[in-house]
Design an enzyme around this catalytic site. Structure first.
Site, PDB file in Angstrom:
ATOM      1  N   ARG A   1       0.890  -1.193  -0.002  1.00  0.00           N
ATOM      2  CA  ARG A   1      -0.015  -0.105   0.062  1.00  0.00           C
ATOM      3  C   ARG A   1       0.950   1.178  -0.106  1.00  0.00           C
ATOM      4  O   ARG A   1       0.284   2.421   0.514  1.00  0.00           O
ATOM      5  CB  ARG A   1      -1.077  -0.040   1.160  1.00  0.00           C
ATOM      6  CG  ARG A   1      -2.022  -1.220   1.087  1.00  0.00           C
ATOM      7  CD  ARG A   1      -3.149  -0.922   2.144  1.00  0.00           C
ATOM      8  NE  ARG A   1      -3.825  -2.188   2.076  1.00  0.00           N
ATOM      9  CZ  ARG A   1      -3.476  -3.043   3.110  1.00  0.00           C
ATOM     10  NH1 ARG A   1      -2.637  -3.243   3.411  1.00  0.00           N
ATOM     11  NH2 ARG A   1      -4.679  -4.126   2.826  1.00  0.00           N
TER      12      ARG A   1
ATOM     13  N   LYS B   1       2.702  11.363 -11.244  1.00  0.00           N
ATOM     14  CA  LYS B   1       1.762  10.462 -12.173  1.00  0.00           C
ATOM     15  C   LYS B   1       2.608   9.279 -12.322  1.00  0.00           C
ATOM     16  O   LYS B   1       3.349   9.216 -12.980  1.00  0.00           O
ATOM     17  CB  LYS B   1       1.223  11.235 -13.336  1.00  0.00           C
ATOM     18  CG  LYS B   1       0.083  12.188 -13.101  1.00  0.00           C
ATOM     19  CD  LYS B   1      -0.506  12.379 -14.409  1.00  0.00           C
ATOM     20  CE  LYS B   1      -1.664  13.396 -14.582  1.00  0.00           C
ATOM     21  NZ  LYS B   1      -2.217  13.644 -15.649  1.00  0.00           N
TER      22      LYS B   1
ATOM     23  N   GLU C   1       8.857  18.516 -24.710  1.00  0.00           N
ATOM     24  CA  GLU C   1       8.057  18.605 -23.515  1.00  0.00           C
ATOM     25  C   GLU C   1       8.759  19.821 -23.032  1.00  0.00           C
ATOM     26  O   GLU C   1       8.125  20.481 -22.388  1.00  0.00           O
ATOM     27  CB  GLU C   1       8.321  17.516 -22.621  1.00  0.00           C
ATOM     28  CG  GLU C   1       7.503  16.101 -23.212  1.00  0.00           C
ATOM     29  CD  GLU C   1       5.958  16.142 -22.978  1.00  0.00           C
ATOM     30  OE1 GLU C   1       5.496  17.391 -22.408  1.00  0.00           O
ATOM     31  OE2 GLU C   1       5.442  15.102 -23.094  1.00  0.00           O
TER      32      GLU C   1
ATOM     33  N   LYS D   1       6.667  23.084 -14.665  1.00  0.00           N
ATOM     34  CA  LYS D   1       5.589  21.935 -14.378  1.00  0.00           C
ATOM     35  C   LYS D   1       5.463  21.910 -12.746  1.00  0.00           C
ATOM     36  O   LYS D   1       4.315  21.774 -12.491  1.00  0.00           O
ATOM     37  CB  LYS D   1       6.136  20.641 -14.810  1.00  0.00           C
ATOM     38  CG  LYS D   1       5.289  19.619 -14.412  1.00  0.00           C
ATOM     39  CD  LYS D   1       5.277  18.479 -15.323  1.00  0.00           C
ATOM     40  CE  LYS D   1       4.331  17.438 -14.834  1.00  0.00           C
ATOM     41  NZ  LYS D   1       4.491  15.835 -15.859  1.00  0.00           N
TER      42      LYS D   1
ATOM     43  N   GLU E   1      -5.229  17.132 -10.742  1.00  0.00           N
ATOM     44  CA  GLU E   1      -5.723  17.327 -12.026  1.00  0.00           C
ATOM     45  C   GLU E   1      -7.167  17.632 -12.138  1.00  0.00           C
ATOM     46  O   GLU E   1      -8.157  16.909 -12.727  1.00  0.00           O
ATOM     47  CB  GLU E   1      -5.522  16.376 -13.149  1.00  0.00           C
ATOM     48  CG  GLU E   1      -5.731  16.831 -14.620  1.00  0.00           C
ATOM     49  CD  GLU E   1      -5.059  16.001 -15.830  1.00  0.00           C
ATOM     50  OE1 GLU E   1      -3.970  15.339 -15.667  1.00  0.00           O
ATOM     51  OE2 GLU E   1      -5.557  16.310 -16.939  1.00  0.00           O
TER      52      GLU E   1
ATOM     53  N   ARG F   1      -3.998  21.646 -13.868  1.00  0.00           N
ATOM     54  CA  ARG F   1      -3.034  20.742 -14.604  1.00  0.00           C
ATOM     55  C   ARG F   1      -3.163  20.301 -15.975  1.00  0.00           C
ATOM     56  O   ARG F   1      -2.288  19.777 -16.517  1.00  0.00           O
ATOM     57  CB  ARG F   1      -3.069  19.605 -13.525  1.00  0.00           C
ATOM     58  CG  ARG F   1      -1.764  18.572 -13.811  1.00  0.00           C
ATOM     59  CD  ARG F   1      -1.629  17.551 -12.570  1.00  0.00           C
ATOM     60  NE  ARG F   1      -0.583  16.588 -13.354  1.00  0.00           N
ATOM     61  CZ  ARG F   1       0.201  15.884 -12.288  1.00  0.00           C
ATOM     62  NH1 ARG F   1      -0.043  15.945 -10.973  1.00  0.00           N
ATOM     63  NH2 ARG F   1       0.806  15.184 -12.621  1.00  0.00           N
TER      64      ARG F   1
ATOM     65  N   ASN G   1      -1.280  19.051 -20.835  1.00  0.00           N
ATOM     66  CA  ASN G   1      -1.679  18.320 -21.995  1.00  0.00           C
ATOM     67  C   ASN G   1      -1.827  19.014 -23.332  1.00  0.00           C
ATOM     68  O   ASN G   1      -2.141  18.443 -24.360  1.00  0.00           O
ATOM     69  CB  ASN G   1      -3.056  17.703 -21.734  1.00  0.00           C
ATOM     70  CG  ASN G   1      -2.873  16.798 -20.520  1.00  0.00           C
ATOM     71  OD1 ASN G   1      -2.283  15.883 -20.342  1.00  0.00           O
ATOM     72  ND2 ASN G   1      -4.149  16.823 -19.900  1.00  0.00           N
TER      73      ASN G   1
ATOM     74  N   HIS H   1      -1.152  17.049 -26.579  1.00  0.00           N
ATOM     75  CA  HIS H   1      -1.209  15.593 -26.332  1.00  0.00           C
ATOM     76  C   HIS H   1      -2.782  14.796 -26.879  1.00  0.00           C
ATOM     77  O   HIS H   1      -2.448  13.677 -27.007  1.00  0.00           O
ATOM     78  CB  HIS H   1      -1.394  15.341 -24.805  1.00  0.00           C
ATOM     79  CG  HIS H   1       0.007  15.313 -24.279  1.00  0.00           C
ATOM     80  ND1 HIS H   1       0.876  16.773 -24.307  1.00  0.00           N
ATOM     81  CD2 HIS H   1       1.054  14.453 -23.759  1.00  0.00           C
ATOM     82  CE1 HIS H   1       2.102  16.359 -23.737  1.00  0.00           C
ATOM     83  NE2 HIS H   1       2.200  15.238 -23.226  1.00  0.00           N
TER      84      HIS H   1
ATOM     85  N   HIS I   1      -1.445  11.874 -28.927  1.00  0.00           N
ATOM     86  CA  HIS I   1      -1.735  10.483 -28.550  1.00  0.00           C
ATOM     87  C   HIS I   1      -2.616   9.714 -29.653  1.00  0.00           C
ATOM     88  O   HIS I   1      -2.319   8.534 -29.909  1.00  0.00           O
ATOM     89  CB  HIS I   1      -2.572  10.246 -27.108  1.00  0.00           C
ATOM     90  CG  HIS I   1      -1.777  10.661 -26.019  1.00  0.00           C
ATOM     91  ND1 HIS I   1      -2.238  10.997 -24.728  1.00  0.00           N
ATOM     92  CD2 HIS I   1      -0.313  10.520 -25.836  1.00  0.00           C
ATOM     93  CE1 HIS I   1      -1.543  11.213 -23.951  1.00  0.00           C
ATOM     94  NE2 HIS I   1      -0.433  10.793 -24.291  1.00  0.00           N
TER      95      HIS I   1
ATOM     96  N   HIS J   1       6.716   9.553 -28.702  1.00  0.00           N
ATOM     97  CA  HIS J   1       5.771  10.334 -27.868  1.00  0.00           C
ATOM     98  C   HIS J   1       6.202  11.855 -28.279  1.00  0.00           C
ATOM     99  O   HIS J   1       5.292  12.743 -28.752  1.00  0.00           O
ATOM    100  CB  HIS J   1       5.791  10.154 -26.613  1.00  0.00           C
ATOM    101  CG  HIS J   1       5.172  11.105 -25.568  1.00  0.00           C
ATOM    102  ND1 HIS J   1       3.842  10.776 -25.674  1.00  0.00           N
ATOM    103  CD2 HIS J   1       5.428  11.919 -24.648  1.00  0.00           C
ATOM    104  CE1 HIS J   1       3.097  11.799 -24.829  1.00  0.00           C
ATOM    105  NE2 HIS J   1       4.229  12.485 -24.371  1.00  0.00           N
TER     106      HIS J   1
END
Lengths: 364, 364
Positions: free
Chosen positions: B123, B144, B186, B228, B238, B242, B246, B249, B253, B266
């Site tokens: 956990r 993330k 990025e 960032k 988010e 936030r 993206n 993106h 994607h 990417h």
């Protein structure tokens, strides 16, 4: 209807305890502002699904929710990586998004599995518990969710608190006797660690509890949940105090592992484990009569207090050494001082524990 | 040595950026009070392992840490459920306990995989990032972490912040050119969403960035991480702001998915995606010249800005509809107003997006 509030700052949530609550599930979701634009996933097992899944599904649909379901096999084997992946597949195929909610409808296994799905789907979405066992009163408080690794139980998981818990007492009436009694082990444990009066109340109301008298069971679950909620709210991530909830669990988990999972079920194993803890407590200067009173309470609740002779002491000791509560080599036990009072002892002597395991095999 | 502080209340952490830091890894763990009683697990990939694993392992061992290692295959396929389970097996067999720490030594894939292991082992245990790619400056900020489900990328994960990030610039010198440039996408994105001056700085220093000049790259990564960090500290989970991270993106994607993962990597895909966003921005009343300036910046950094003709527009539109950023049916885009300024637009017209995808195929 009884309500217990679990106080965890912005992660606080209520536990609703009462009769025929599943029929009103849709209203409860509404009151908690669960999104109707995003699908809701109900996770349940094959035993609970009939008749409860239909009841919940109809209530949610009538309230305007879109429902997706995942029915898993009953029992511990559903806490596997592969079943976890299957439920994730259902969630993706059902179109769950970041505003979706996962409902665990069932006992501890379903709660743990569905909770980890909710805690990790798209990095965490909302979660609701609808427990259908006595034992689940324990697992529905505190946000510990996990699945098993083939090498160890509950190894993969997170802390993920539900939005609310909907505890329908009606579902407990159809449980097998053995499971009811096993669930009562966790209930009386909450008395043994925190509240002498409640421990004696369990002893005095043992018959009504075992036969699931609605009023008595309702009070017992409310009280059990309340005690756990107090402990968890003071130490959400188990840095110290929360460990007292593990009373009887170190020996208990070892008994489960050595007996073979399912042979001696969880509540039974921790019942024997709690007698072991009382034996340790008495030998470390605890209140005289501690062991006798503990045994009397557990026996009244229909629980075993003697370790079957066939379980090898060395194997039990070995299984304990693998338990994740052994931090940095030392042996930690929750040790009772008297009924309702325990301490966390990080230096319990190995030989004392071994002697206690032997003593647990003696008929009384 | 540069330090960026990511401000997240009690989950705050520093990013150390400098040369030859991996040799001092043991000291950094010491300074952050990482337990020596419990094993440390280093997760890395087969490409990074030689020569960096030895360097880190020796430094930790010299400082008195017990080290366990897990070397996974290079590339996105290591973010699978089965590799995740293998790393968990290493952790259990290596005796990791609740006071143990997981180190991610590698790029974004290793960071995501090891981060989810750390976030879910018992956990959640401690986590340290040691990025070895330019792209990882982005993924090492914000917590993330996730693995892929066979039906969708990054579907299973949590938010789990590291104790600290140790960014050794020396490791970037041996990266393939294509990967360096992709990482710069990025970097300049952080200028495009937040800081006009920094976006133009990237344009002016494009040659030094592409050739990994230590001083220039150090500043660029510091600035990229800082931007960032500001965004993430204002909206850790988010809920709104936030999302501006993206930029490019959604289209990006879709391009990755339709081209086949790895065909267009990417950073390249989001480069084309950011041109698409600029086209949307200009058509929704953004600053004139927005598209030209964006293209000029990306081209200078060695990045593609034109969508290959062979990628079918309908398939790209369809892939976008499956993207998890489409909440409750509406199309959300991060839309530039001018260089350094973007807005979150939840109602971008489907036909406009389709037209922009077509326009992206036109040579300029």
């Amino acid at each position: 209807m009884r309500t217990v509030d679990v106080q965890l700052g912005e992660r606080s949530y209520p536990i609703y305890i009462g009769e025929d609550l599943l029929q009103q599930a849709g209203n409860y979701l509404d009151n908690h502002h669960i999104s109707k634009q995003s699908p809701v996933l109900i996770v349940t097992d094959e035993h609970v699904a009939d008749p409860y899944l239909n009841i919940v599904e109809q209530s949610l649909t009538a309230s305007g929710f879109t429902v997706v379901t995942a029915i898993v096999g009953a029992g511990e084997q559903s806490k596997s990586m592969s079943v976890f992946e299957e439920v994730m597949t259902k969630a993706i195929q059902g179109g769950l998004d970041r505003k979706s909610t996962v409902i665990a409808l069932g006992g501890g296994v379903v709660g743990d599995l569905a909770g980890f799905v909710a805690g990790s789907y798209m990095r965490g979405i909302r979660f609701i518990q609808m427990p259908t066992s006595v034992l689940a009163h324990d697992s529905s408080v505190g946000g510990k969710v996990a699945i098993n690794h083939r090498l160890a139980k509950n190894m993969i998981g997170v802390f993920h608190q539900p939005e609310f818990v909907l505890y329908d007492l009606t579902t407990l009436q159809t449980l097998p006797k053995r499971e009811i009694n096993a669930g009562l082990a966790e209930m009386v444990k909450h008395g043994l660690i925190w509240d002498k009066e409640f421990a004696y109340w369990c002893l005095e109301h043992a018959e009504e509890l075992k036969s699931v008298d609605m009023t008595v069971m309702g009070y017992g679950l409310e009280k059990g949940c309340s005690i756990k909620a107090i402990v968890v709210s003071r130490d959400e991530r188990e840095n110290d105090l929360r460990a007292i909830l593990n009373l009887g669990h170190t020996i208990g988990h070892a008994i489960e592992a050595v007996a073979g999972y399912g042979e001696i079920i969880h509540g039974e194993a921790i019942s024997i484990g709690m007698v072991g803890s009382a034996l340790i407590g008495e030998q470390l200067g605890g209140e005289p009569g501690l062991v006798d009173t503990t045994r009397r309470m557990l026996t009244a609740l229909g629980l075993p207090t003697v370790l079957p002779e066939r379980l090898d002491t060395d194997r039990i000791m070995e299984a304990m050494m693998h338990d994740k509560k052994f931090q940095e080599g030392s042996m930690t036990f929750i040790v009772p001082k008297s009924i309702g009072v325990v301490e966390i002892n990080h230096n319990v002597d190995y030989d004392l524990v071994r002697r206690v395991v032997e003593q647990l095999k003696e008929e009384v």
